[in-house]
Design a protein around this motif. Structure first.
Motif, PDB file in Angstrom:
ATOM      1  N   ARG A 129       0.803  -1.216   0.000  1.00  0.00           N
ATOM      2  CA  ARG A 129       0.000   0.000   0.000  1.00  0.00           C
ATOM      3  C   ARG A 129       0.840   1.272   0.000  1.00  0.00           C
ATOM      4  O   ARG A 129       0.414   2.308  -0.492  1.00  0.00           O
ATOM      5  N   PHE A 130       2.048   1.202   0.572  1.00  0.00           N
ATOM      6  CA  PHE A 130       2.898   2.387   0.670  1.00  0.00           C
ATOM      7  C   PHE A 130       4.315   2.032   0.219  1.00  0.00           C
ATOM      8  O   PHE A 130       5.259   2.085   1.021  1.00  0.00           O
ATOM      9  N   PRO A 131       4.498   1.652  -1.048  1.00  0.00           N
ATOM     10  CA  PRO A 131       5.803   1.136  -1.486  1.00  0.00           C
ATOM     11  C   PRO A 131       6.946   2.133  -1.364  1.00  0.00           C
ATOM     12  O   PRO A 131       8.086   1.729  -1.121  1.00  0.00           O
ATOM     13  N   ILE A 132       6.660   3.441  -1.522  1.00  0.00           N
ATOM     14  CA  ILE A 132       7.753   4.414  -1.422  1.00  0.00           C
ATOM     15  C   ILE A 132       7.941   4.901   0.009  1.00  0.00           C
ATOM     16  O   ILE A 132       8.810   5.740   0.274  1.00  0.00           O
ATOM     17  N   ARG A 133       7.142   4.399   0.925  1.00  0.00           N
ATOM     18  CA  ARG A 133       7.263   4.765   2.344  1.00  0.00           C
ATOM     19  C   ARG A 133       7.464   3.517   3.209  1.00  0.00           C
ATOM     20  O   ARG A 133       7.164   3.533   4.392  1.00  0.00           O
ATOM     21  N   THR A 134       7.985   2.467   2.595  1.00  0.00           N
ATOM     22  CA  THR A 134       8.131   1.203   3.326  1.00  0.00           C
ATOM     23  C   THR A 134       9.003   1.360   4.557  1.00  0.00           C
ATOM     24  O   THR A 134       8.647   0.913   5.660  1.00  0.00           O
ATOM     25  N   GLY A 135      10.178   1.999   4.397  1.00  0.00           N
ATOM     26  CA  GLY A 135      11.081   2.159   5.533  1.00  0.00           C
ATOM     27  C   GLY A 135      10.475   3.009   6.636  1.00  0.00           C
ATOM     28  O   GLY A 135      10.541   2.661   7.819  1.00  0.00           O
ATOM     29  N   LEU A 282      14.504   3.081   8.789  1.00  0.00           N
ATOM     30  CA  LEU A 282      14.664   4.203   7.872  1.00  0.00           C
ATOM     31  C   LEU A 282      16.103   4.279   7.363  1.00  0.00           C
ATOM     32  O   LEU A 282      16.348   4.471   6.167  1.00  0.00           O
ATOM     33  N   ALA A 283      17.058   4.107   8.273  1.00  0.00           N
ATOM     34  CA  ALA A 283      18.468   4.126   7.870  1.00  0.00           C
ATOM     35  C   ALA A 283      18.793   2.945   6.964  1.00  0.00           C
ATOM     36  O   ALA A 283      19.542   3.084   5.985  1.00  0.00           O
ATOM     37  N   ALA A 284      18.223   1.775   7.284  1.00  0.00           N
ATOM     38  CA  ALA A 284      18.516   0.573   6.493  1.00  0.00           C
ATOM     39  C   ALA A 284      18.036   0.725   5.055  1.00  0.00           C
ATOM     40  O   ALA A 284      18.702   0.264   4.114  1.00  0.00           O
ATOM     41  N   THR A 285      16.889   1.360   4.852  1.00  0.00           N
ATOM     42  CA  THR A 285      16.374   1.525   3.490  1.00  0.00           C
ATOM     43  C   THR A 285      17.208   2.508   2.677  1.00  0.00           C
ATOM     44  O   THR A 285      17.150   2.498   1.445  1.00  0.00           O
ATOM     45  N   ARG A 286      17.976   3.350   3.354  1.00  0.00           N
ATOM     46  CA  ARG A 286      18.807   4.325   2.642  1.00  0.00           C
ATOM     47  C   ARG A 286      20.220   3.819   2.399  1.00  0.00           C
ATOM     48  O   ARG A 286      21.045   4.526   1.804  1.00  0.00           O
ATOM     49  N   LEU A 287      20.512   2.629   2.892  1.00  0.00           N
ATOM     50  CA  LEU A 287      21.823   2.027   2.696  1.00  0.00           C
ATOM     51  C   LEU A 287      21.745   0.945   1.628  1.00  0.00           C
ATOM     52  O   LEU A 287      20.804   0.138   1.613  1.00  0.00           O
ATOM     53  N   THR A 288      22.728   0.906   0.770  1.00  0.00           N
ATOM     54  CA  THR A 288      22.808  -0.189  -0.195  1.00  0.00           C
ATOM     55  C   THR A 288      23.239  -1.473   0.488  1.00  0.00           C
ATOM     56  O   THR A 288      22.770  -2.561   0.162  1.00  0.00           O
ATOM     57  N   ASP A 289      24.119  -1.351   1.456  1.00  0.00           N
ATOM     58  CA  ASP A 289      24.658  -2.485   2.199  1.00  0.00           C
ATOM     59  C   ASP A 289      24.370  -2.251   3.685  1.00  0.00           C
ATOM     60  O   ASP A 289      24.832  -1.270   4.273  1.00  0.00           O
ATOM     61  N   GLN A 290      23.602  -3.140   4.302  1.00  0.00           N
ATOM     62  CA  GLN A 290      23.207  -2.962   5.706  1.00  0.00           C
ATOM     63  C   GLN A 290      24.177  -3.606   6.689  1.00  0.00           C
ATOM     64  O   GLN A 290      23.944  -3.583   7.895  1.00  0.00           O
ATOM     65  N   ARG A 291      25.277  -4.176   6.221  1.00  0.00           N
ATOM     66  CA  ARG A 291      26.185  -4.880   7.122  1.00  0.00           C
ATOM     67  C   ARG A 291      26.861  -3.984   8.163  1.00  0.00           C
ATOM     68  O   ARG A 291      26.981  -4.391   9.328  1.00  0.00           O
ATOM     69  N   PRO A 292      27.310  -2.774   7.818  1.00  0.00           N
ATOM     70  CA  PRO A 292      27.873  -1.923   8.884  1.00  0.00           C
ATOM     71  C   PRO A 292      26.864  -1.613   9.978  1.00  0.00           C
ATOM     72  O   PRO A 292      27.214  -1.616  11.171  1.00  0.00           O
ATOM     73  N   LEU A 293      25.632  -1.369   9.596  1.00  0.00           N
ATOM     74  CA  LEU A 293      24.583  -1.118  10.584  1.00  0.00           C
ATOM     75  C   LEU A 293      24.383  -2.343  11.465  1.00  0.00           C
ATOM     76  O   LEU A 293      24.246  -2.237  12.696  1.00  0.00           O
TER      77      LEU A 293
END
Length: 428
Positions: A129-135, A282-293
């Motif tokens: 329902r909110f694909p561009i607001r998923t994060g 929110l931070a995870a969706t803005r990262l290409t690679d979530q491993r550092p997080l």
């Protein structure tokens, strides 16, 4: 703005309100039990095994019944499936308030079943329902879940002292009932999609609505190593969280803290994680690679658990640190369900598989830790086991957090493409 656009906007607002109310009801039935576990043991004569089973049942239900959510949503629609989930939560909470050990255990199973179905459908309906607001919306949902769980834990003893634990348990049936009624409205307003009869599947047959290419069935996830990594990471994270939710008050009471203090610490542990439940997805969706997080979250978790083992006299400090870690790790695991999925139906299937496998693994945690405490007479060994769990958690998390999507072959079963399409379309 035209009347049609206003109706669309109003419909989205109703769905958004439903997501908020659904999120509110996915934790209190679990977190509100641990603070009064001592009273339940005394009232019903539960031994360590009986108490461990009671704390394990909700998590076990999350694993056993999570796989029911995707087929249920395909069969009756996403909104009606959410209504069914909330109805089970309401019935289970109400039943637990009756003065009977049978009702206590049965109600726990019913509520756990409803929570399992709601857990699976929540990320799927957000993504669709909110694909561009998923994060953003996943973060909001995780924040609300953490807040409601913390409130339930914090109010458990005050409500017990004011109105008795029976009514304190049953009080949480009111918000779940309100949520169920709202989703009844959403289900009635949801468009109905008629399947095409096999005989009409000719050259000129048309679907009821255009179907995006990525909404086709997504395949046999059990063959995907990435799907297994996501499931394993969710299971390991959930194991730690539910062990702490189930046993932290008892651990702290063994360290000399009072029942009120230990309940307050459990509530604070969940409250301090609330902002991280919003920020991390929110931070995870803005990262290409979530491993550092991921590595940062696990480092904080190691510090908190290690502090409880080495310096229990500073429990308030370590509870705060652990709250940051658990408040970050679980939302990270949940957002990975969407980030590793190319479409909403894939999210629902991956969510169902990951939560089935993950929560079955997590269910072993409260039971195993309770039995270890009974065998050793100390909470040191269970806490050391939680620390050791960081090793597989790191390995699985690094694989699940690296860039990539789940890809798998089409399912060679009796499930038709239209059935999977219905899951995506039913919540439009």
């Amino acid at each position: 703005m035209s009347a049609h656009q206003r109706r669309i906007r109003a419909g989205r607002l109703w769905i958004l309100a439903g997501i908020v109310l659904l999120s509110i009801n996915l934790r209190p039935a679990i977190t509100g039990t641990a603070p009064v576990l001592g009273e339940l043991r005394a009232r019903y004569g539960l031994d360590d095994t009986g108490a461990a089973v009671l704390t394990t049942l909700p998590v076990l239900c999350l694993g056993v019944f999570a796989s029911l959510a995707p087929p249920l949503a395909r069969r009756i629609g996403t909104e009606p499936a959410i209504v069914a989930a909330l109805s089970l939560i309401t019935a289970g909470i109400g039943l637990r308030g009756l003065a009977s050990p049978v009702a206590l255990y049965t109600g726990t199973v019913l509520a756990g079943t409803g929570i399992a179905i709601g857990n699976v459908l929540l990320p799927a309906i957000i993504k669709h329902r909110f694909p561009i607001r998923t994060g953003t919306l996943t973060g909001i949902a995780m924040t609300i879940m953490a807040a409601s769980g913390a409130v339930a834990a914090g109010l458990a003893i005050p409500l017990d002292e004011m109105i008795g634990w029976h009514l304190a348990f049953m009080a949480w049936a009111l918000p779940s009932l309100a949520a169920a009624l709202l989703w009844v409205r959403n289900a009635r307003k949801a468009p109905r999609y008629r399947r095409i009869a096999p005989a009409s599947r000719g050259r000129h047959a048309r679907r009821p609505d255009p179907v995006p290419a990525d909404a086709e069935p997504t395949g046999r996830l059990l063959r995907s190593r990435l799907a297994w990594a996501v499931a394993g990471f969710l299971g390991a994270v959930s194991c730690t969280f539910y062990v702490l939710v189930s046993w932290l008050p008892m651990i702290l009471q063994d360290y000399g803290y009072t029942g009120s203090e230990s309940a307050a610490m459990l509530s604070v542990m969940m409250l301090v994680g609330i902002p991280f439940g919003f920020v991390v997805p929110l931070a995870a969706t803005r990262l290409t690679d979530q491993r550092p997080l991921l590595l940062g979250v696990l480092a904080v978790m190691a510090a908190g658990l290690g502090g409880l083992v080495l310096a229990p006299g500073q429990a308030w400090t370590w509870v705060l640190v652990t709250g940051v870690a658990t408040g970050s790790a679980f939302p990270l695991a949940i957002i990975l369900l969407a980030l590793r999925s190319p479409s909403p139906p894939t999210t629902a299937r991956l969510s169902g598989m990951a939560q089935t496998v993950g929560y079955l693994l997590a269910a072993l945690g409260p039971l195993t830790m309770g039995l270890l405490r009974s065998a050793t007479g100390s909470w040191q060994t269970p806490l050391l086991v939680l620390l050791a769990l960081l090793v597989p958690k790191t390995v699985l998390g690094l694989y699940a957090a690296r860039p990539g999507l789940v890809h798998s072959r089409l399912i060679a079963t009796g499930t038709s493409p239209d059935a999977d399409t219905a899951l995506a379309l039913s919540s439009r």
